[in-house]
Design an enzyme around this catalytic site. Structure first.
Site, PDB file in Angstrom:
ATOM      1  CE1 TYR A  43      35.062  38.392  34.901  1.00 44.12           C
ATOM      2  CE2 TYR A  43      35.865  36.198  34.416  1.00 44.12           C
ATOM      3  CZ  TYR A  43      36.049  37.440  34.983  1.00 44.12           C
ATOM      4  OH  TYR A  43      37.227  37.716  35.627  1.00 44.12           O
ATOM      5  CG  PHE A  85      44.587  43.153  33.661  1.00 44.53           C
ATOM      6  CD1 PHE A  85      43.797  42.885  32.568  1.00 44.53           C
ATOM      7  CD2 PHE A  85      44.008  43.733  34.779  1.00 44.53           C
ATOM      8  CE1 PHE A  85      42.439  43.199  32.580  1.00 44.53           C
ATOM      9  CE2 PHE A  85      42.655  44.051  34.797  1.00 44.53           C
ATOM     10  CZ  PHE A  85      41.866  43.770  33.689  1.00 44.53           C
ATOM     11  N   GLY A 102      49.447  46.064  29.457  1.00 45.91           N
ATOM     12  CA  GLY A 102      50.369  47.120  29.840  1.00 45.91           C
ATOM     13  C   GLY A 102      50.051  47.715  31.190  1.00 45.91           C
TER      14      GLY A 102
END
Length: 299
Positions: free
Chosen positions: A69, A219, A223
């Protein structure tokens, strides 16, 4: 809906490490997009310190991160290291190995088992730790049929004292069985949310509960296609429930995942202090059986 402490969602144990079920995902601290590309503006370092300290003050006591990251200007591990150096409380740091990126940010192939020690040591250096609290082996794509050799390499590092507890990520039920035959598994991290229910279809959420393993969805707010918009009909139901509670749709989605069982944790990430407070407050949102049935109804 007012803010609330992370403890409102209850606690779970990652091995011998008891944590509040609402945590924080650090990926977005670096300005990264979903695939680790550097397409966003990284948060200012001082702002990142204030954000992390605010999370800790509100009861967040576990943080999800990874050495991959990073963007040209920021490393999530570096920011976490700096924040923890000026914080007196205990915070469990969960990192992951397997995937990797070169210094320019290009993605590498899945690390070989003999390369995992180097990735673990990289996390140790960046985080300023003598050992890592929890390390997840992240399976890199559908091509990894077996994780035994990789997980076995991490189990050896656990025996050597470099790692306290082990988890796995992006896996199927057979991988959990394979790993548990080698060493204890304290958590499973998979993509999961109201619009992305693969872990229900595979039975992974229930399997983790039965085996006392934390299930940690990533997540969870997003969506069906990660950062894509949510399914429209389902999203309308989410808004209906949100209005009934004076909550945001994101809070309802987080609360829905937490209602899947006491072993389900949450690691939403954000660079917004307001969204951080809302995410944490979602742990106090109690959905009724009727609301859960409405949200679960087939689209």
């Amino acid at each position: 809906m007012s803010t609330a402490a992370a403890s409102e969602a209850g606690t779970w144990k990652l091995g011998d490490l008891e944590v509040n079920r609402i945590g924080y995902g650090a990926m977005r601290l670096t300005g990264n997009g979903m695939m680790g590309n550097s397409d966003g503006t990284p948060i200012d370092r001082d702002a990142a310190m204030r954000l992390l300290h605010s999370a800790f003050e509100q009861g967040v006591d576990h943080v999800d991160t990874a050495s991959f990251y990073f963007s040209p200007l920021r490393s999530a591990n570096e920011l976490i290291n700096r924040a923890l150096a000026s914080w007196n409380g205990d915070v469990v740091v969960v990192t992951k190995v397997g995937p990797g990126r070169d210094p320019s940010g290009e993605w590498l192939t899945m690390a070989r088992p003999d390369q995992l020690r180097g990735q673990v040591e990289e996390n140790l250096r960046q985080l300023g730790r003598d050992h890592l609290d929890v390390v997840n082996l992240r399976r890199n794509g559908p091509g990894t049929a077996s994780i035994a050799e990789h997980f076995g390499a991490l189990a050896e590092l656990r025996e050597a004292g470099l790692i306290r507890h082990l988890g796995i990520s992006n896996v199927r039920p057979e991988h959990l069985a394979e790993a548990r035959a080698i060493a204890p598994v304290v958590c499973v991290q998979n993509s999961y949310g109201l619009d992305w229910r693969r872990a229900d279809e595979s039975g992974m959420v229930d399997l983790c509960r039965e085996q006392g393993v934390a299930f940690v969805p990533y997540f969870a707010i997003a969506g069906r296609r990660r950062e894509a918009p949510a399914v429209r009909e389902r999203d309308a139901r989410v808004h209906t429930v949100a209005r009934a509670h004076g909550a945001t749709p994101a809070q309802v989605r987080l609360a829905w995942t937490l209602h899947r069982g006491p072993h389900v944790l949450a690691i939403p990430g954000t660079t917004s202090p307001g969204h951080l407070a809302q995410n944490i407050a979602a742990g106090a949102l109690r959905l009724t059986e009727e609301e859960l049935a409405l949200l679960d109804r087939q689209v």
